[in-house]
Design a protein around this motif. Structure first.
Motif: not given
Length: 831
Positions: A78, A607, A672, A676
């Motif tokens: 991540t 990542e 990010y 998600d």
């Protein structure tokens, strides 16, 4: 003499260990800072002038929690980082893992230069998490890092511990419950070789969760009963809470109580060192019984059992088909874990190996089979008159292992000799030829070293480039499986404007992998030199049955108009080839037929990388999809689905607004987080509309079936009728899968029968010919097209239907890809 890696590391969520393979045996290195302990707590503490890893770092967790980090393995892959107060810097999970790996190097007291290593990962780690782990190894100073899945490592440790006569062919489970992750794998041994058949896992389940549950569901309520607190849990768990440091004290004491409960029926947890809202000093001894602890973790353990049941169902197995359930990971010391799993599944549990070090031991066994590749391809390789390339298994349970070699150079007058290091085998002098094959006898349960020496006619040694030969007489593994499907996002020609997933590699396929070249028609053209013209090739990881938006992006290639040598027409072919290495590097090769150009790219992201413009496009498409699904469900008065989808609307609008506010060069983690959220919404849309898609493909299947039956009655042959009957006989089986893809596959098989019959039908053939003639200007070779059209006219006049079918195929081949489907639809024969 050794040219294999030999070192294995279990990089655990809560504890790590390092081991080495030495001449058939594995040694586990002890922690020099904690006498008698073979593991290192995976905790890192930062001071202004030093970094501390392990038990001492855990102690600082209670004093200065904002400068100490643990359980960071869960965040591998991540973009999240951890703010370190004492140094006023942020550290990534990769950097923290690298510190643990560096500390493990200090365990090694054999004088080795640790430049290559095998590092274990959970079987359920995705591609990005795997690459992040590999990067941590590189940052720790290793020049070569090979990854190994933890259940495989545990199996290797167990199999190599047993005598050959005790290891019969069969299947078993590896139940790996560690400090922070859970894996279960189905293992098979056949003819001395192990293979992973299937697996499930949860990267957020382990002993650390049990510690938190003791504190949050047992200790904090007990404190609140005796003392006056406002939001005690928030004050402890919040980074800015005034009791945050005490939370880590309680976690450590909960862990100690958990360990005591493995041998005793109750344990005490001391709570002291702080005051309540009224100024009263908190001073308690809370007793937790084993039965109370068991009740806390029951639902989690039952969740692991459900994963095992899924594996058994998928593989059509009964519990009696399995030999045992091998228990691995520190949390399997908990008696309830062992008893509950055995009680529900009725599969004997096997606790013969040390659950805390088994993974490191197995990694070392695996490392003994992996050649060092450091320095290969760099510098000038010494040239020799004789070059020898060898082939043999690095691990074998056979009594004799086949060794073969290919020799290049002048071999006339030369001979060779192979000897085993212990003197137990000598091939004698033999004539050196271009091809060599020998059966090398192995000492059971040992590492067998052989030397291969070339001599001239006077028995002088001739220098060669052959590597040392080493074979471990133990169990090897046939390969590592991928944890999820690997797919391409492609256009859905049955639903213009939408995309679907094309599976390239299925879950549990064995690494390394390479696909055949897959051809697709381009849905848009590219103009040479135009930077605004581009195409995406998007590679995703996750179920191929899901919506593309619901899966994880692991890599994409962008080809712009500025990169091509000539204009590319819409509908022209693009060929894509994908390969995945054992350590999960993904290489994608794209060939544009019309431009005769190839583009290659390697994906090894540490990542998730999500370009803002790509994310905005995906969010917009998903938002439109959600609106259409709500509208369709409402029109059909499917109020249950409409209600479920409407609940997502507000969340979708929020994601859309936040995404639109992002700049293209945004440097925060926001993209990010939004990616998600987008993926989770897509999964919920997918789940809410799955029944609709199943109904659609079932309706399409029955429509196709009726059409096929009608055509078989009119013009079908015996072979086509048998194929049809075989498909119909399987209906209950593929309907019960509730998989739209499986049902669609059967519709496609029926459509193939229809297509074959049509291409024997004069009416259809004439219709295709007329459509092709009307679209002659779209064909890429006008001279050939005219010739075929003239021949087609003559074939129709002479009623030569077989010749007309050949001509139609030729004409369709001159049109853009997909023209056959377009033709059959336009002239009224499409379904």
């Amino acid at each position: 003499m050794e040219n294999t890696i030999n070192f294995g590391i279990d990089l655990g969520t809560t504890n790590s260990a390092i081991a080495k393979f030495i001449k058939g045996e594995v040694i586990i290195f002890s922690n020099p800072q904690d006498y008698g302990r073979n593991t290192l707590p995976s905790v890192v503490s930062y001071k202004k002038d030093k970094i501390i890893v392990g038990n001492k770092a855990k102690e600082f967790l209670e004093k200065d929690p904002k400068s100490v980090v643990g359980v960071f393995k869960r965040k591998m892959g991540t973009a999240e980082s951890f703010k370190i107060k004492s140094i006023n810097e942020s550290k990534t999970p990769i950097e923290l893992s690298a510190q643990v790996l560096k500390e493990l190097k200090t365990f090694v007291n054999t004088g080795d230069n640790l430049d290559a290593v095998v590092i274990t990962i959970p079987a359920s780690f995705d591609t990005i998490q795997s690459n992040a782990t590999k990067e941590a190894g590189i940052q720790a100073g290793f020049k070569q890092v090979v990854l190994l899945q933890e259940p495989i490592a545990a199996s290797l440790a167990y199999a190599n511990m047993k005598k050959e006569r005790e290891m019969n062919d069969g299947q078993w489970l590896v139940y790996d419950l560690g400090g922070g992750t859970f894996d279960v794998a189905l293992i098979q041994i056949k003819h001395g070789e192990m293979k992973v058949l299937d697996h499930e896992g949860d990267n957020f389940l382990g002993g650390a969760d049990f510690d938190q549950m003791i504190v949050e569901k047992f200790v904090i309520p007990k404190i609140s009963e005796e003392y006056n607190f406002i939001n005690l849990e928030d004050e402890m768990k919040s980074a800015s809470g005034k009791l945050n440091a005490k939370y880590y004290v309680l976690l450590r004491r909960a862990e100690e109580a958990k360990i005591i409960l493995s041998s005793k029926t109750s344990a005490e947890i001391v709570v002291d060192g702080f005051e309540d809202e009224d100024g009263n000093e908190v001073d308690m001894e809370i007793t937790i019984t084993r039965s109370e602890f068991n009740e806390l973790i029951k639902s989690n353990i039952d969740g692991t059992i459900e994963m095992i049941k899924q594996i058994l169902t998928r593989n059509s197995l009964k519990p009696s088909d399995l030999q045992f359930n091998l228990m691995v990971g520190g949390s399997t010391y908990i008696p309830y874990v062992r008893s509950r799993v055995e009680e529900v599944l009725q599969i004997p549990v096997n606790c013969e190996i040390d659950p805390t070090t088994a993974v490191a031991v197995g990694a070392a066994y695996y490392a003994a089979t992996k050649p060092k590749e450091i320095g290969k391809g760099t510098g000038v390789k010494p040239t020799t008159a004789i070059s020898i390339k060898t082939s043999y298994n690095k691990a074998s349970k056979e009594k004799d292992e086949l060794f073969s070699a290919r020799v290049t150079g002048k071999t006339e007058g030369l001979s060779y000799r192979i000897t085993r290091q212990d003197g137990g085998f000598d091939s004698g002098l033999k004539k050196l030829t271009e091809r060599i094959s020998e059966d090398l006898p192995l000492v059971d349960g040992a590492f067998n070293f052989f030397s291969f020496v070339v001599y001239d006619s006077q028995n002088n040694i001739v220098e060669t480039d052959i590597e040392p030969i080493g074979i471990n007489s133990g169990f090897g593994i046939s390969g590592q499986p991928i944890p999820e499907d690997i797919c391409l996002e492609v256009d859905d020609y049955d639903n213009p404007g939408k995309t679907r997933l094309k599976p390239i590699f299925f879950k549990n396929s064995i690494l390394p992998l390479r696909s055949q070249a897959i051809s697709f028609p381009l849905n848009k053209g590219l103009i040479e030199g135009n930077d605004d013209d581009f195409i995406y090739i998007n590679v995703l990881e996750g179920s191929h049955l899901a919506l593309p938006e619901a899966n994880k992006v692991i890599g994409f290639m962008k080809i712009r108009g500025t990169q091509i040598k000539r204009d590319i027409a819409k509908g022209s072919d693009i060929e894509i080839t994908i390969s995945i290495s054992e350590s999960r590097d993904i290489i994608i090769s794209v060939y544009l037929n019309m431009a005769d150009q190839e583009f290659k790219q390697t994906f090894n992201p540490k990542e998730r990388h999500t370009p803002v413009e790509f994310l905005k496009e995906q969010v917009e498409e998903l938002s439109e999809k959600l609106d259409l699904e709500i509208e369709e469900a409402s029109e059909k008065e499917d109020f249950e689905t409409a209600s479920a989808l409407s609940k997502l609307k507000k969340e979708m609008e929020s994601v859309s607004e936040e995404t639109e506010s992002l700049t293209s060069d945004d440097v925060t983690d926001k993209r990010y987080q939004l990616e998600d959220k987008k993926r989770k919404i897509a999964q919920e849309i997918d789940s809410a509309t799955k029944n609709k898609r199943i109904q659609q493909v079932k309706a399409h299947y029955f429509e196709t079936k009726d059409e096929c039956e009608k055509m078989l009655d009119e013009n079908g042959n015996d072979h086509e009728r048998k194929t049809f009957n075989d498909i119909v006989a399987q209906e209950s089986a593929f309907f019960s899968t509730n998989s739209p893809l499986k049902i669609q596959e059967k519709s496609d098989e029926l459509y193939s029968i229809i297509s074959r019959i049509r291409w024997r039908t004069p009416e259809f053939l004439v219709g295709i010919f007329k459509w092709c003639r009307d679209n002659q200007t779209r064909m890429n070779d006008q001279a050939q097209a005219k010739s075929l059209v003239d021949a087609g006219v003559f074939a129709i006049e002479s009623r030569n239907w077989e010749r007309l079918a050949e001509i139609n195929s030729g004409l369709l081949n001159l049109l853009p890809r997909g023209a056959e489907k377009e033709a059959t639809t336009r002239i009224g024969f499409g379904l």
